[in-house]
Write an enzyme that holds these catalytic residues in place. Structure first.
Site, PDB file in Angstrom:
ATOM      1  N   SER A  22       0.808  -1.221   0.000  1.00  0.00           N
ATOM      2  CA  SER A  22       0.000   0.000   0.000  1.00  0.00           C
ATOM      3  C   SER A  22       0.846   1.278   0.000  1.00  0.00           C
ATOM      4  CB  SER A  22      -0.893   0.000   1.239  1.00  0.00           C
ATOM      5  OG  SER A  22      -1.533   1.235   1.354  1.00  0.00           O
ATOM      6  N   PHE A  23       0.369   2.290  -0.736  1.00  0.00           N
ATOM      7  CA  PHE A  23       1.014   3.617  -0.719  1.00  0.00           C
ATOM      8  C   PHE A  23       0.403   4.507   0.370  1.00  0.00           C
ATOM      9  CE2 PHE A  23       2.054   3.449  -5.551  1.00  0.00           C
ATOM     10  CZ  PHE A  23       3.105   2.582  -5.282  1.00  0.00           C
ATOM     11  N   SER A  24      -0.662   4.036   1.006  1.00  0.00           N
ATOM     12  CA  SER A  24      -1.373   4.890   1.967  1.00  0.00           C
ATOM     13  C   SER A  24      -0.490   5.340   3.141  1.00  0.00           C
ATOM     14  CB  SER A  24      -2.630   4.188   2.473  1.00  0.00           C
ATOM     15  OG  SER A  24      -3.507   4.005   1.403  1.00  0.00           O
ATOM     16  N   ASP A  45     -13.504   6.459  -2.453  1.00  0.00           N
ATOM     17  CA  ASP A  45     -13.152   6.304  -3.874  1.00  0.00           C
ATOM     18  C   ASP A  45     -14.102   7.126  -4.743  1.00  0.00           C
ATOM     19  OD1 ASP A  45     -10.989   4.647  -3.566  1.00  0.00           O
ATOM     20  OD2 ASP A  45     -12.111   2.793  -3.860  1.00  0.00           O
ATOM     21  N   LYS A 103     -13.388  -5.087   2.429  1.00  0.00           N
ATOM     22  CA  LYS A 103     -14.173  -3.909   2.051  1.00  0.00           C
ATOM     23  C   LYS A 103     -15.686  -4.136   2.064  1.00  0.00           C
ATOM     24  CE  LYS A 103     -11.772  -1.000  -1.106  1.00  0.00           C
ATOM     25  NZ  LYS A 103     -11.437  -0.688  -2.492  1.00  0.00           N
ATOM     26  N   GLY A 107      -4.298   7.487 -12.464  1.00  0.00           N
ATOM     27  CA  GLY A 107      -4.908   6.970 -11.229  1.00  0.00           C
ATOM     28  C   GLY A 107      -4.348   7.624  -9.983  1.00  0.00           C
ATOM     29  N   GLN A 159      -8.880  10.385  -2.928  1.00  0.00           N
ATOM     30  CA  GLN A 159      -9.624   9.522  -1.994  1.00  0.00           C
ATOM     31  C   GLN A 159      -8.943   9.521  -0.630  1.00  0.00           C
ATOM     32  OE1 GLN A 159      -8.687   6.366  -0.634  1.00  0.00           O
ATOM     33  NE2 GLN A 159      -6.723   6.335  -1.691  1.00  0.00           N
TER      34      GLN A 159
HETATM   35  P1  NAP Z   1     -11.247  -6.065  -8.994  1.00  0.00           P
HETATM   36  O1  NAP Z   1     -12.424  -5.822  -8.131  1.00  0.00           O
HETATM   37  O2  NAP Z   1     -10.444  -7.294  -8.815  1.00  0.00           O
HETATM   38  O3  NAP Z   1     -11.748  -5.990 -10.537  1.00  0.00           O
HETATM   39  C1  NAP Z   1     -10.833  -6.154 -11.568  1.00  0.00           C
HETATM   40  C2  NAP Z   1     -11.545  -6.022 -12.904  1.00  0.00           C
HETATM   41  O4  NAP Z   1     -10.550  -6.078 -13.920  1.00  0.00           O
HETATM   42  C3  NAP Z   1     -12.545  -7.120 -13.215  1.00  0.00           C
HETATM   43  O5  NAP Z   1     -13.588  -6.566 -13.982  1.00  0.00           O
HETATM   44  C4  NAP Z   1     -11.723  -8.109 -14.039  1.00  0.00           C
HETATM   45  O6  NAP Z   1     -12.487  -8.818 -14.982  1.00  0.00           O
HETATM   46  C5  NAP Z   1     -10.818  -7.174 -14.806  1.00  0.00           C
HETATM   47  N1  NAP Z   1      -9.553  -7.806 -15.173  1.00  0.00           N
HETATM   48  C6  NAP Z   1      -8.553  -8.165 -14.334  1.00  0.00           C
HETATM   49  N2  NAP Z   1      -7.518  -8.684 -15.035  1.00  0.00           N
HETATM   50  C7  NAP Z   1      -7.889  -8.650 -16.329  1.00  0.00           C
HETATM   51  C8  NAP Z   1      -7.271  -9.043 -17.552  1.00  0.00           C
HETATM   52  N3  NAP Z   1      -6.040  -9.573 -17.553  1.00  0.00           N
HETATM   53  N4  NAP Z   1      -7.939  -8.874 -18.715  1.00  0.00           N
HETATM   54  C9  NAP Z   1      -9.185  -8.346 -18.720  1.00  0.00           C
HETATM   55  N5  NAP Z   1      -9.827  -7.942 -17.599  1.00  0.00           N
HETATM   56  C10 NAP Z   1      -9.191  -8.095 -16.426  1.00  0.00           C
HETATM   57  O7  NAP Z   1     -10.189  -4.866  -8.860  1.00  0.00           O
HETATM   58  P2  NAP Z   1     -10.481  -3.330  -8.497  1.00  0.00           P
HETATM   59  O8  NAP Z   1     -10.518  -3.164  -7.027  1.00  0.00           O
HETATM   60  O9  NAP Z   1     -11.628  -2.868  -9.306  1.00  0.00           O
HETATM   61  O10 NAP Z   1      -9.113  -2.628  -8.986  1.00  0.00           O
HETATM   62  C11 NAP Z   1      -8.775  -2.554 -10.350  1.00  0.00           C
HETATM   63  C12 NAP Z   1      -7.594  -1.614 -10.566  1.00  0.00           C
HETATM   64  O11 NAP Z   1      -7.947  -0.298 -10.166  1.00  0.00           O
HETATM   65  C13 NAP Z   1      -6.339  -1.968  -9.760  1.00  0.00           C
HETATM   66  O12 NAP Z   1      -5.209  -1.727 -10.556  1.00  0.00           O
HETATM   67  C14 NAP Z   1      -6.378  -0.992  -8.603  1.00  0.00           C
HETATM   68  O13 NAP Z   1      -5.084  -0.709  -8.104  1.00  0.00           O
HETATM   69  C15 NAP Z   1      -6.966   0.226  -9.293  1.00  0.00           C
HETATM   70  N6  NAP Z   1      -7.616   1.138  -8.351  1.00  0.00           N
HETATM   71  C16 NAP Z   1      -7.142   2.404  -8.291  1.00  0.00           C
HETATM   72  C17 NAP Z   1      -7.725   3.313  -7.442  1.00  0.00           C
HETATM   73  C18 NAP Z   1      -7.189   4.719  -7.397  1.00  0.00           C
HETATM   74  O14 NAP Z   1      -7.443   5.417  -6.424  1.00  0.00           O
HETATM   75  N7  NAP Z   1      -6.483   5.155  -8.430  1.00  0.00           N
HETATM   76  C19 NAP Z   1      -8.817   2.942  -6.633  1.00  0.00           C
HETATM   77  C20 NAP Z   1      -9.293   1.620  -6.727  1.00  0.00           C
HETATM   78  C21 NAP Z   1      -8.678   0.719  -7.602  1.00  0.00           C
HETATM   79  P3  NAP Z   1     -13.307 -10.164 -14.624  1.00  0.00           P
HETATM   80  O15 NAP Z   1     -14.565  -9.711 -13.934  1.00  0.00           O
HETATM   81  O16 NAP Z   1     -13.565 -10.767 -15.957  1.00  0.00           O
HETATM   82  O17 NAP Z   1     -12.397 -10.980 -13.735  1.00  0.00           O
END
Ligand code: NAP
Length: 295
Positions: free
Chosen positions: A20-22, A107, A71, A253, A260
């Site tokens: 985590s970067f938090s 978020d 979560k 991001g 957030q």
């Molecule tokens: P998550 O709940 O695990 O959902 C991941 C999503 O990505 C799912 O829809 C999954 O598809 C899809 N996916 C994963 N690997 C894939 C691949 N190789 N090809 C195609 N689709 C793929 O994860 P999350 O919590 O939403 O987080 C996703 C990303 O957002 C992470 O990198 C996280 O660090 C980032 N994030 C950033 C912030 C920010 O503040 N910038 C906040 C939250 C999250 P399926 O449903 O088909 O498995």
């Protein structure tokens, strides 16, 4: 700042928590504004979650961030849950006010705030989203409640997951203009091209897989488009570079990550996070990490 008898504690509960970067974001902010707080991580196994929450109260910890895998499940153990966290079904911030635990989802704030200046541009235009996981839920909630998009197209590997999400949001928010697509090129190229806002909510392109891309070509990007990658490490992903090469405006991001965090910071301390300075230090840290990895 020296830890003393007055130091207040906040932190992160999750499993794992080591990447985590938090801690860096919050401890940097505490140092900058001279607040006697510390942020530390707690690796909490699912079977210890309830005890961890009791521990927060017993030890007078001011609040915590919550990450995977707690979560969603944590919601049923809190005294209050904010409306957006309840609708999204995930809490990422808990505030402890004299033993009363309240849950929030910051978020939504992070995503909404980072797009605020584009509100006019996005309203009544098509939006394209890659992914249908946890972060997509916050993104969709924010878009529907703040930006009124003309339609939302979701491309996901697992289409039934995306369809479930669409059914849910249609029901709870009354928004009907969704379309679900399979994550295939060239089938989705036209939808991406015709969207004013394109958001990647998948981890594709995240460190260490920095050469991976959710798209197959840059021909789908153009001037006037806003392309947002929720991935924050690296801050400038290959996906964003591709979009930028065609004149699209890009958002990292990192913006959502810091915003957030700033909301959680405010909920715990009542103070504003010095966002610009924290961002500068975070980008420096990521750059020096990259240099180390490159050598
Ligand atoms: P998550 O709940 O695990 O959902 C991941 C999503 O990505 C799912 O829809 C999954 O598809 C899809 N996916 C994963 N690997 C894939 C691949 N190789 N090809 C195609 N689709 C793929 O994860 P999350 O919590 O939403 O987080 C996703 C990303 O957002 C992470 O990198 C996280 O660090 C980032 N994030 C950033 C912030 C920010 O503040 N910038 C906040 C939250 C999250 P399926 O449903 O088909 O498995």
């Amino acid at each position: 700042m020296i830890i003393d008898a007055e130091t207040k504690l906040v932190g992160l509960i999750g499993h794992p928590v080591s990447h985590s970067f938090s801690p860096f974001i919050h401890n940097t902010a505490f140092e900058i504004i001279g607040l006697n707080y510390k942020y530390i991580t707690f690796d909490v196994l699912p079977e210890h979650l309830k005890d961890a929450l009791k521990g927060i109260i017993a030890l007078g910890i001011k609040g915590v961030n919550v990450t995977i895998p707690h979560k969603e499940i944590v919601i049923e153990n809190l005294d209050n849950v904010s409306p957006e966290a309840r609708i999204i079904g995930a809490v990422n911030t808990i505030v402890n006010e004299n033993g009363i635990l309240s849950g929030y989802n910051t978020d939504v704030y992070g995503f909404t705030e980072s797009l605020k200046k584009y509100k006019e541009i996005i309203s009544n235009t098509p939006v394209f989203i890659f992914g249908a996981g946890g972060s997509a839920r916050a993104v969709i909630y924010s878009l529907i409640t703040n930006f009124q998009p003309e339609r939302i197209v979701i491309a996901n590997r697992n289409t039934s997951r995306a369809e479930g999400l669409v059914r849910y949001f249609s029901q709870v928010l009354g928004y009907k203009d969704f379309e679900v697509k399979e994550f295939f090129f060239p089938e989705i190229a036209g939808d991406i091209k015709s969207s004013r806002l394109v958001v990647n909510t998948t981890p594709i392109g995240m460190h260490p897989n920095i050469n991976d891309l959710p798209v197959k070509t840059n021909e789908i990007f153009h001037e006037g488009q806003i392309v947002y990658d929720l991935v924050y490490n690296p801050p400038m992903t290959k996906f964003l570079k591709l979009a930028q090469s065609k004149g699209a405006e890009v958002i990292s991001g990192i913006e959502m990550l810091i915003l957030q965090a700033s909301k959680s910071f405010e909920l715990w301390t009542g103070k504003e996070m010095p966002i610009a300075e924290v961002k500068k230090f975070l980008l420096q840290k990521l750059k020096s990490r990259k240099r180390k990895n490159d050598t």
